[in-house]
Scaffold this active site. Structure first.
Site, short mmCIF file in Angstrom:
data_model
loop_
_atom_site.label_atom_id
_atom_site.label_comp_id
_atom_site.label_asym_id
_atom_site.label_seq_id
_atom_site.Cartn_x
_atom_site.Cartn_y
_atom_site.Cartn_z
N ASN A 1 9.76 24.17 -5.21
CA ASN A 1 10.78 24.49 -6.21
C ASN A 1 11.63 25.66 -5.74
OD1 ASN A 1 9.50 22.52 -7.70
ND2 ASN A 1 8.36 23.96 -8.97
N ASP B 1 13.51 27.25 -8.09
CA ASP B 1 13.95 27.84 -9.37
C ASP B 1 13.45 29.27 -9.59
OD1 ASP B 1 11.57 25.60 -11.06
OD2 ASP B 1 11.22 27.55 -10.12
N HIS C 1 11.16 25.27 0.20
CA HIS C 1 12.51 24.68 0.21
C HIS C 1 13.57 25.70 -0.14
CE1 HIS C 1 10.72 20.37 -0.39
NE2 HIS C 1 10.55 20.83 0.83
N ASN D 1 -1.08 15.65 -12.41
CA ASN D 1 0.19 14.94 -12.56
C ASN D 1 0.00 13.89 -13.67
OD1 ASN D 1 2.58 13.30 -12.08
ND2 ASN D 1 2.62 14.14 -10.01
N1 APR Z 1 3.36 18.26 -15.34
C1 APR Z 1 3.01 17.88 -14.08
N2 APR Z 1 3.71 16.99 -13.34
C2 APR Z 1 4.81 16.46 -13.92
C3 APR Z 1 5.25 16.79 -15.22
C4 APR Z 1 4.47 17.73 -15.95
N3 APR Z 1 4.79 18.10 -17.19
N4 APR Z 1 6.38 16.07 -15.49
C5 APR Z 1 6.63 15.33 -14.39
N5 APR Z 1 5.70 15.55 -13.46
C6 APR Z 1 5.57 14.97 -12.11
C7 APR Z 1 6.17 13.60 -11.95
O1 APR Z 1 5.22 12.59 -12.29
C8 APR Z 1 6.47 13.60 -10.43
O2 APR Z 1 5.33 13.16 -9.71
O3 APR Z 1 6.29 15.82 -11.25
C9 APR Z 1 6.71 15.08 -10.11
C10 APR Z 1 8.16 15.40 -9.86
O4 APR Z 1 8.54 14.74 -8.68
P1 APR Z 1 10.00 15.03 -8.06
O5 APR Z 1 11.01 15.02 -9.15
O6 APR Z 1 10.14 14.10 -6.91
O7 APR Z 1 9.93 16.53 -7.55
P2 APR Z 1 9.28 17.07 -6.21
O8 APR Z 1 8.07 16.31 -5.85
O9 APR Z 1 9.16 18.53 -6.37
O10 APR Z 1 10.43 16.76 -5.14
C11 APR Z 1 10.21 17.24 -3.84
O11 APR Z 1 12.45 16.56 -3.25
O12 APR Z 1 14.66 16.41 -3.90
C12 APR Z 1 13.77 17.12 -3.11
O13 APR Z 1 13.94 19.34 -2.42
C13 APR Z 1 13.70 18.55 -3.54
O14 APR Z 1 11.77 20.02 -3.62
C14 APR Z 1 12.26 18.73 -3.99
C15 APR Z 1 11.54 17.63 -3.24
#
Ligand code: APR
Length: 260
Positions: free
Chosen positions: A104, A106, A121, A217
């Protein structure tokens, strides 16, 4: 909690010396920060190659900077949630044998109080110059005008301090993680879809070094298969309880933790 593994995971966490945590956008979802994938994901509304690549920044700097400023405003309106705060407690309990690796950008982990943070990242609240290495922290968005920022030192186009698609992971971040892997007894993988490498390779690296992998997750991911335990549910609910229950286990002498 209803997972059959819950009790076991709390014992693993209590007994672990080296603890690593890998977080993704899901841990900030309950703070109101949109994730990238899944039903309300940013990549459903925007195309990453049109916004999160160096080519996009060169091609249409106005559009890319407008998007990143929108994300900065969104994040500044957000607050760390109980999952972020529980990881601060976990860090204080396990330090110095603790590392929080976040995908993240953020800054919510740091705003919650986490210190041993590796920003795999990068960070949304930095402007960097790829030409001369100039960089500056951005404390607030209100003061920013909407124009495209240029380097005050060399005049080159600035980019947000995030790792864009196609860019390498910051050398120091990668080294910090690789160096900690052999010391990792347990890795908590929280809120990531495990789609983006090399972050998504970290669970495999930990497994290959004999560490346990526990995933938190609401949905299964490519990590679920290899995880030693999959705790299905939102981070804001599960992570505080997991840390709390593990800390209670630590107070119980070992011989009784396997009773029943
Ligand atoms: N608690 C836990 N997990 C959750 C929740 C929650 N409340 N809500 C959603 N999720 C899970 C979703 O099921 C999903 O598996 O969080 C995950 C979010 O996945 P992505 O949106 O793909 O985010 P991320 O895995 O961090 O992406 C990785 O991709 O776009 C690039 O650089 C960006 O760092 C990012 C990277």
């Amino acid at each position: 909690m209803d997972s059959p593994f819950w009790d076991l995971v709390t014992i693993w966490l209590a007994r672990a010396s080296g603890v690593m945590v890998l977080t993704g956008a899901g841990i900030s979802a309950e703070s109101g920060v949109p994730t990238f994938r899944g039903k309300d994901g940013l990549w459903n509304r925007f195309r990453p190659e049109e916004l999160a690549t160096l080519e996009a920044l060169q091609r249409d700097p106005e559009r890319v900077w407008t998007w990143y400023r929108w994300r900065r405003k969104k994040v500044l309106q957000a607050q760390p949630n109980p999952a972020h705060r529980a990881l601060v407690t976990l860090e204080q309990w396990k330090q110095p044998h603790f590392l929080l690796v976040t995908q993240n950008v953020d800054g919510l982990h740091q705003r919650a109080g986490s210190q041993a943070v590796v920003e795999f990242h990068g960070n949304l609240f930095e402007d960097v110059c790829l030409q001369c290495g100039f960089h500056r922290r951005i404390e607030s968005v209100a003061s920013e005008d909407s124009a495209v920022p240029y380097c005050p030192r060399c005049g080159h186009l600035l980019k947000p301090g995030v790792v864009m698609f196609g860019e390498p992971i910051p050398e120091q971040a990668l080294h910090h993680v690789i160096e900690f892997i052999p010391r990792t007894d347990i890795l908590l993988v929280i809120g990531t879809s495990a789609q983006v490498y090399p972050a998504a390779a970290i669970p495999r690296w930990v497994k290959d070094h004999g560490g346990k992998v526990v995933e938190v997750n609401p949905e299964q991911t490519p990590v679920t298969e290899m995880a030693d335990a999959f705790l299905r549910g939102p981070a804001g609910k599960l992570v505080p309880k997991l840390v709390q229950d593990a800390m209670k286990k630590q107070q119980v002498p070992h011989e009784r933790t396997f009773s029943g």
